[in-house]
Design a protein around this motif. Structure first.
Motif, PDB file in Angstrom:
ATOM      1  N   PRO A  22     152.384  39.773  87.986  1.00  0.00           N
ATOM      2  CA  PRO A  22     152.589  38.339  87.771  1.00  0.00           C
ATOM      3  C   PRO A  22     151.878  37.452  88.798  1.00  0.00           C
ATOM      4  N   MET A  23     151.919  37.823  90.074  1.00  0.00           N
ATOM      5  CA  MET A  23     151.269  36.997  91.092  1.00  0.00           C
ATOM      6  C   MET A  23     149.756  37.023  90.924  1.00  0.00           C
ATOM      7  N   ILE A  37     148.227  23.522  85.338  1.00  0.00           N
ATOM      8  CA  ILE A  37     149.654  23.224  85.416  1.00  0.00           C
ATOM      9  C   ILE A  37     150.421  24.355  84.746  1.00  0.00           C
ATOM     10  N   PHE A  38     151.353  24.943  85.484  1.00  0.00           N
ATOM     11  CA  PHE A  38     152.287  25.904  84.907  1.00  0.00           C
ATOM     12  C   PHE A  38     153.536  25.112  84.560  1.00  0.00           C
ATOM     13  N   SER A  39     153.979  25.234  83.317  1.00  0.00           N
ATOM     14  CA  SER A  39     154.969  24.331  82.776  1.00  0.00           C
ATOM     15  C   SER A  39     155.946  25.052  81.861  1.00  0.00           C
ATOM     16  N   GLN A  67     156.377  30.030  76.400  1.00  0.00           N
ATOM     17  CA  GLN A  67     155.684  30.492  75.199  1.00  0.00           C
ATOM     18  C   GLN A  67     154.813  31.715  75.477  1.00  0.00           C
ATOM     19  N   ASP A  68     154.959  32.270  76.661  1.00  0.00           N
ATOM     20  CA  ASP A  68     154.199  33.456  77.072  1.00  0.00           C
ATOM     21  C   ASP A  68     155.188  34.608  77.219  1.00  0.00           C
ATOM     22  N   PRO A  69     154.901  35.768  76.617  1.00  0.00           N
ATOM     23  CA  PRO A  69     155.830  36.899  76.713  1.00  0.00           C
ATOM     24  C   PRO A  69     156.105  37.339  78.155  1.00  0.00           C
ATOM     25  N   ARG A  70     155.152  37.098  79.055  1.00  0.00           N
ATOM     26  CA  ARG A  70     155.346  37.454  80.467  1.00  0.00           C
ATOM     27  C   ARG A  70     155.585  36.221  81.333  1.00  0.00           C
ATOM     28  N   GLY A  71     155.929  35.124  80.696  1.00  0.00           N
ATOM     29  CA  GLY A  71     156.108  33.862  81.403  1.00  0.00           C
ATOM     30  C   GLY A  71     157.233  33.866  82.415  1.00  0.00           C
ATOM     31  N   ALA A  77     157.294  34.547  90.098  1.00  0.00           N
ATOM     32  CA  ALA A  77     156.227  34.606  91.108  1.00  0.00           C
ATOM     33  C   ALA A  77     155.926  33.214  91.663  1.00  0.00           C
ATOM     34  N   LEU A  78     155.894  32.208  90.801  1.00  0.00           N
ATOM     35  CA  LEU A  78     155.651  30.834  91.251  1.00  0.00           C
ATOM     36  C   LEU A  78     156.787  30.345  92.139  1.00  0.00           C
TER      37      LEU A  78
END
Length: 125
Positions: A22-23, A37-39, A67-71, A77-78
């Motif tokens: 993830p990172m 932008i991560f939202s 909306q991302d399966p690994r979101g 990580a964020l």
């Protein structure tokens, strides 16, 4: 605006060449455009930061983590990267972490946001 989501603009999915960590994925995505932008699509603060950049004439790339399966892993990580529990939205300009809504607004108010955007090639005026 390049957008991974509903009505903001062009729909784009990350490529498969991006790593599974993830990172690592966050770092690669963040360096892919002048403004990233991560939202979350349902987050009012995320909506506000997207509107700020669009209103300035900036075309950010937006990744809607819900909306991302690994979101969820990327959101964690964020959160670790920022050192707090309220991770989103998270803004990168020129591949550099700016931070969340509070840091973006502080930069906008104190006049340092526009020079960052110009330096990254996201704003020409």
């Amino acid at each position: 605006m390049n957008y991974q989501g509903d009505s903001w603009g062009r729909y784009s999915l990350p490529t498969r060449s991006i790593g599974w960590d993830p990172m690592e994925r966050v770092v690669k995505l963040a360096s892919g455009s002048a403004v990233v932008i991560f939202s979350l699509s349902s987050c009012c603060m995320c909506h506000a930061v997207k509107r700020l950049f669009c209103g300035m004439g900036v075309n950010p790339t937006v990744f809607e983590l819900d909306q991302d399966p690994r979101g969820k892993d990327m959101e964690t990580a964020l959160s670790r990267l920022l050192g707090n529990s309220q991770a989103l939205p998270v803004v990168f300009i020129g591949g550099k972490l700016i931070g969340g809504m509070d840091r973006v607004m502080a930069s906008h108010i104190n006049g340092t946001l526009v020079p960052l955007l110009k330096e990254a090639g996201a704003l020409w005026l």
